[in-house]
Design an enzyme around this catalytic site. Structure first.
Site, PDB file in Angstrom:
ATOM      1  N   THR A 186       0.824  -1.221   0.000  1.00 31.15           N
ATOM      2  CA  THR A 186       0.000   0.000   0.000  1.00 31.15           C
ATOM      3  C   THR A 186       0.860   1.274   0.000  1.00 31.15           C
ATOM      4  OG1 THR A 186      -0.244   0.038   2.432  1.00 31.15           O
ATOM      5  CG2 THR A 186      -1.900  -1.185   1.177  1.00 31.15           C
ATOM      6  N   LEU A 232      -2.735   5.130   0.179  1.00 27.45           N
ATOM      7  CA  LEU A 232      -4.176   4.863   0.239  1.00 27.45           C
ATOM      8  C   LEU A 232      -4.343   3.361   0.441  1.00 27.45           C
ATOM      9  CD1 LEU A 232      -6.807   6.483  -0.061  1.00 27.45           C
ATOM     10  CD2 LEU A 232      -6.902   5.606  -2.387  1.00 27.45           C
ATOM     11  N   HIS A 233      -4.376   2.959   1.733  1.00 27.39           N
ATOM     12  CA  HIS A 233      -4.295   1.537   2.077  1.00 27.39           C
ATOM     13  C   HIS A 233      -5.550   0.738   1.704  1.00 27.39           C
ATOM     14  CE1 HIS A 233      -0.872   2.715   4.613  1.00 27.39           C
ATOM     15  NE2 HIS A 233      -1.638   3.608   5.191  1.00 27.39           N
ATOM     16  N   ASP A 234      -6.656   1.016   2.393  1.00 32.10           N
ATOM     17  CA  ASP A 234      -7.804   0.100   2.374  1.00 32.10           C
ATOM     18  C   ASP A 234      -8.458  -0.102   1.006  1.00 32.10           C
ATOM     19  OD1 ASP A 234      -7.384  -0.289   5.061  1.00 32.10           O
ATOM     20  OD2 ASP A 234      -9.000   1.022   5.718  1.00 32.10           O
TER      21      ASP A 234
END
Ligand code: BDR
Ligand code: CA
Length: 309
Positions: A191, A237-239
């Site tokens: 990520t 922007l992980h999720d």
């Protein structure tokens, strides 16, 4: 053919972008959002989830509130990053409908008992999933797939080796990785390649409709840019990587291998120990992703956010 998914999350700015992306994706049938403690307390994450489905024009999507603390530890939140509300920069109208009566873990168990086609998208600490699998261990093998954001290969954002979602409730993560469900793990090393850079924020604003505007408002925060760490100006922007993987697995590379979660050592608590080279000979229990095509990822998000109008 649509994929039925439950999104278990702690909105949370990047959780919010993930939920909106999923709701803008006709390939995904979002059965429910289940909220968990995490970035902010459950008392915020559950109403935030309701506000998000209503903002997206999908008020019929149920929201179930789940666990308000880790299995065995005090709660830890990330208010410094996500703000007191959890959605710093974006203020959706307050939710009009309440959350459902059933606890998130109960909803997960009942849904998995009824179907073997359901994907769990896990975007926060894994307490709700671990509670479901502890309560009804047989349902873990009925999960089609768990795609989770958490962990990393030798990197961390809470300690040098532990990522927030795993660090907050390592016992829950341990239960989930041992449960026997097919897992895809998207950790920080992946990520951190997915940076919301100023040109990508501009594209969200220009082409992403109201949801793109909301996403850009949450991520336009140069004070948090860390080009030394990430190689470029922008915020990871992980999720939404979890949702993007479900839509376009070709945007990612990874490897099937064994993952264990450290629950004992104070030094490395919450580390996901990824046996990338098969050193231990233990059977693989996860597909661990290691690369994302960041341009393709952001193009996909912009397009899906735009569909919400
Ligand atoms: C993860 O922790 C949370 O702050 C984010 O929502 C994401 O799920 C990244 O470490
Ligand atoms: Ca999250």
């Amino acid at each position: 053919m649509t994929t039925p998914i439950i999104i278990d999350c702690d909105p949370g700015q990047d959780d919010a972008v993930a939920v909106l992306t999923a709701l803008g994706s006709p390939e995904l049938d979002v059965l429910a959002i289940t909220a968990v403690h995490g970035n902010v307390p459950l008392a915020r994450t559950a109403p935030n989830a309701r506000a998000l489905v209503e903002f997206a024009g999908r008020p019929e999507v149920p929201v179930h509130a789940g666990c308000d603390r880790p299995l065995r530890r005090p709660a830890i939140h990330a208010v410094r990053i996500h703000g007191e509300s959890g959605l710093r920069g974006f203020e959706p109208p307050p939710a009009r409908r309440p959350v459902e009566a059933a606890h998130a873990a109960e909803f997960i168990v009942e849904t998995l008992k009824a179907s073997e086609d359901v994907v769990l998208a896990a975007l926060g600490p894994l307490t709700n999933l671990a509670s479901a699998f502890t309560w009804a261990p047989e349902v873990a093998k009925r999960v089609k797939q768990i795609v989770l954001m958490g962990g990393g290969r030798g990197v961390g954002n809470v300690t040098p080796v532990a990522e927030f979602n795993i660090y907050v409730d390592p016992e829950a993560a341990d239960i989930v990785f041992r449960a026997g469900a097919p897992i895809v793990m998207i950790g920080l090393d992946t990520t951190w390649q997915a940076l919301a850079t100023p040109p990508r924020l501009a594209a969200w604003r220009k082409k992403g409709g109201k949801a793109g505007q909301a996403a850009a408002a949450m991520y336009d925060n140069p004070a948090r840019f860390d080009a030394k760490r990430y190689g470029e100006e922008g915020l990871p922007l992980h999720d939404p990587c979890v949702i993007a993987y479900l839509l376009r697995p070709d945007l990612f590379d990874g490897r099937h291998c064994h993952v264990a979660v450290e629950t004992g050592s104070p030094l490395t608590l919450g580390q996901t120990v990824v046996d990338w080279w098969g050193t231990t000979g233990q059977a693989a229990n996860a597909t661990v992703l290691s690369r994302v095509d960041a341009d393709g990822y952001f193009r996909l998000l912009t397009e899906r956010l735009a569909r919400l109008g």
